[in-house]
Design a protein around this motif. Sequence first.
Motif, PDB file in Angstrom:
ATOM      1  N   ARG A  89      -5.684   6.615  -2.910  1.00 48.58           N
ATOM      2  CA  ARG A  89      -5.295   5.385  -2.209  1.00 48.58           C
ATOM      3  C   ARG A  89      -4.811   4.416  -3.276  1.00 48.58           C
ATOM      4  NH1 ARG A  89      -9.553   2.579   0.801  1.00 48.58           N
ATOM      5  NH2 ARG A  89      -7.812   1.729   1.969  1.00 48.58           N
ATOM      6  N   ASN A  90      -3.637   3.814  -3.058  1.00 48.31           N
ATOM      7  CA  ASN A  90      -3.042   2.929  -4.056  1.00 48.31           C
ATOM      8  C   ASN A  90      -2.599   1.613  -3.420  1.00 48.31           C
ATOM      9  OD1 ASN A  90      -2.903   4.953  -6.256  1.00 48.31           O
ATOM     10  ND2 ASN A  90      -1.545   5.965  -4.812  1.00 48.31           N
ATOM     11  N   ALA A  91      -2.631   0.578  -4.233  1.00 47.48           N
ATOM     12  CA  ALA A  91      -2.101  -0.724  -3.842  1.00 47.48           C
ATOM     13  C   ALA A  91      -1.384  -1.316  -5.055  1.00 47.48           C
ATOM     14  CB  ALA A  91      -3.215  -1.649  -3.376  1.00 47.48           C
ATOM     15  N   PHE A  92      -0.357  -2.095  -4.789  1.00 49.55           N
ATOM     16  CA  PHE A  92       0.467  -2.684  -5.836  1.00 49.55           C
ATOM     17  C   PHE A  92       0.677  -4.159  -5.526  1.00 49.55           C
ATOM     18  CE2 PHE A  92       1.511   1.719  -5.324  1.00 49.55           C
ATOM     19  CZ  PHE A  92       1.718   2.205  -6.608  1.00 49.55           C
ATOM     20  N   ALA A  93       0.724  -4.983  -6.567  1.00 49.94           N
ATOM     21  CA  ALA A  93       1.004  -6.411  -6.392  1.00 49.94           C
ATOM     22  C   ALA A  93       1.822  -6.915  -7.575  1.00 49.94           C
ATOM     23  CB  ALA A  93      -0.287  -7.211  -6.277  1.00 49.94           C
ATOM     24  N   PRO A  94       2.823  -7.767  -7.320  1.00 48.00           N
ATOM     25  CA  PRO A  94       3.562  -8.384  -8.416  1.00 48.00           C
ATOM     26  C   PRO A  94       2.607  -9.220  -9.271  1.00 48.00           C
ATOM     27  CG  PRO A  94       4.617  -8.845  -6.301  1.00 48.00           C
ATOM     28  CD  PRO A  94       3.292  -8.223  -6.006  1.00 48.00           C
ATOM     29  N   TRP A  95       2.820  -9.179 -10.582  1.00 54.26           N
ATOM     30  CA  TRP A  95       1.975  -9.942 -11.515  1.00 54.26           C
ATOM     31  C   TRP A  95       2.868 -10.414 -12.649  1.00 54.26           C
ATOM     32  CZ3 TRP A  95      -2.543  -7.537 -14.787  1.00 54.26           C
ATOM     33  CH2 TRP A  95      -3.367  -8.555 -15.259  1.00 54.26           C
ATOM     34  N   ARG A 101       0.833  -1.207   0.000  1.00 55.00           N
ATOM     35  CA  ARG A 101       0.000   0.000   0.000  1.00 55.00           C
ATOM     36  C   ARG A 101       0.862   1.249   0.000  1.00 55.00           C
ATOM     37  NH1 ARG A 101      -3.373   2.220  -0.044  1.00 55.00           N
ATOM     38  NH2 ARG A 101      -4.390   2.696   1.878  1.00 55.00           N
ATOM     39  N   MET A 102       0.445   2.233  -0.803  1.00 55.61           N
ATOM     40  CA  MET A 102       1.114   3.524  -0.832  1.00 55.61           C
ATOM     41  C   MET A 102       0.075   4.571  -1.225  1.00 55.61           C
ATOM     42  SD  MET A 102       3.945   5.189  -3.428  1.00 55.61           S
ATOM     43  CE  MET A 102       4.925   3.737  -3.525  1.00 55.61           C
ATOM     44  N   ASP A 103      -0.268   5.423  -0.309  1.00 59.71           N
ATOM     45  CA  ASP A 103      -1.168   6.513  -0.651  1.00 59.71           C
ATOM     46  C   ASP A 103      -0.347   7.647  -1.233  1.00 59.71           C
ATOM     47  OD1 ASP A 103      -3.281   5.014   0.263  1.00 59.71           O
ATOM     48  OD2 ASP A 103      -3.298   5.925   2.239  1.00 59.71           O
ATOM     49  N   THR A 104      -0.847   8.233  -2.298  1.00 62.01           N
ATOM     50  CA  THR A 104      -0.123   9.297  -2.977  1.00 62.01           C
ATOM     51  C   THR A 104      -0.784  10.639  -2.718  1.00 62.01           C
ATOM     52  OG1 THR A 104      -1.383   8.872  -5.002  1.00 62.01           O
ATOM     53  CG2 THR A 104       0.770   7.794  -4.790  1.00 62.01           C
ATOM     54  N   ASP A 105       0.021  11.674  -2.726  1.00 66.28           N
ATOM     55  CA  ASP A 105      -0.451  13.048  -2.521  1.00 66.28           C
ATOM     56  C   ASP A 105       0.565  13.941  -3.225  1.00 66.28           C
ATOM     57  OD1 ASP A 105      -1.440  15.479  -1.630  1.00 66.28           O
ATOM     58  OD2 ASP A 105      -1.719  14.781   0.430  1.00 66.28           O
ATOM     59  N   ILE A 114      -5.768   1.924  -8.121  1.00 64.38           N
ATOM     60  CA  ILE A 114      -5.967   3.293  -7.658  1.00 64.38           C
ATOM     61  C   ILE A 114      -7.429   3.513  -7.287  1.00 64.38           C
ATOM     62  CG2 ILE A 114      -5.860   5.735  -8.310  1.00 64.38           C
ATOM     63  CD1 ILE A 114      -3.681   4.881 -10.353  1.00 64.38           C
ATOM     64  N   GLU A 115      -7.640   4.009  -6.079  1.00 64.66           N
ATOM     65  CA  GLU A 115      -8.944   4.518  -5.666  1.00 64.66           C
ATOM     66  C   GLU A 115      -8.813   6.040  -5.628  1.00 64.66           C
ATOM     67  OE1 GLU A 115     -11.398   5.129  -1.600  1.00 64.66           O
ATOM     68  OE2 GLU A 115     -10.607   3.100  -1.886  1.00 64.66           O
ATOM     69  N   PRO A 116      -9.403   6.730  -6.605  1.00 68.76           N
ATOM     70  CA  PRO A 116      -9.256   8.191  -6.643  1.00 68.76           C
ATOM     71  C   PRO A 116      -9.806   8.853  -5.385  1.00 68.76           C
ATOM     72  CG  PRO A 116     -10.174   7.366  -8.696  1.00 68.76           C
ATOM     73  CD  PRO A 116     -10.204   6.229  -7.710  1.00 68.76           C
ATOM     74  N   GLY A 117      -9.131   9.920  -4.991  1.00 66.40           N
ATOM     75  CA  GLY A 117      -9.543  10.659  -3.805  1.00 66.40           C
ATOM     76  C   GLY A 117      -9.684  12.134  -4.109  1.00 66.40           C
ATOM     77  N   VAL A 118      -8.740  12.925  -3.621  1.00 68.08           N
ATOM     78  CA  VAL A 118      -8.778  14.380  -3.750  1.00 68.08           C
ATOM     79  C   VAL A 118      -8.293  14.799  -5.133  1.00 68.08           C
ATOM     80  CG1 VAL A 118      -7.772  16.530  -2.859  1.00 68.08           C
ATOM     81  CG2 VAL A 118      -8.409  14.683  -1.285  1.00 68.08           C
ATOM     82  N   GLY A 119      -8.943  15.779  -5.731  1.00 64.80           N
ATOM     83  CA  GLY A 119      -8.499  16.372  -6.982  1.00 64.80           C
ATOM     84  C   GLY A 119      -9.011  15.648  -8.203  1.00 64.80           C
TER      85      GLY A 119
END
Length: 160
Positions: free
Chosen positions: A58-64, A39-43, A72-77
């Motif tokens: 709100r972001n999440a990453f997984a090897p594939w 998990r890594m939330d971006t701003d 990505i779950e969009p939030g602000v902006g």
Amino acid sequence: MIARLPAALDIYQIGVVVADLDAGMARYGALLGLSNWKRMDTDYVGRYRDSQGRIANRNAFAPWGAIHLEMIEPGVGDGNAKEWLRTRGEGIFHVGVATDDVRDRPLEADVIFEVLSQRQPDGSTAIVHLDTVTALGFFVELTWRPMAQRLDDWVRSAID
């Protein structure tokens, strides 16, 4: 008209947009066998179309396999992820390509989105999305190769 994509692209990421990150991780994990989510939330400050401002997601990453999935779950902006979710719903909205110089674009397409707070050493933008939806059905994201490699290394590292 968009020029042809080069035969060899360094695709490192598939980007999907979801309305609910936790539900998305559960669904994609079950359907695609993805695990070890990071998990890594971006701003950050970004530009989308003709507007510039703060974008926080709100972001999440997984090897594939050889690449990784970015969720990505969009939030602000306002950004292309938020617009995609609003107009097209959940799903793949970009393919991430690592490049030595983001200014050296493999397509004749306009930059529709850029992260203004992430830079290449010369000060130019390090992450852009090209306006390729009409031609390809998704945005092409160009990311400066060292940044793409650091992100992929982190996604594949041992869980925090």
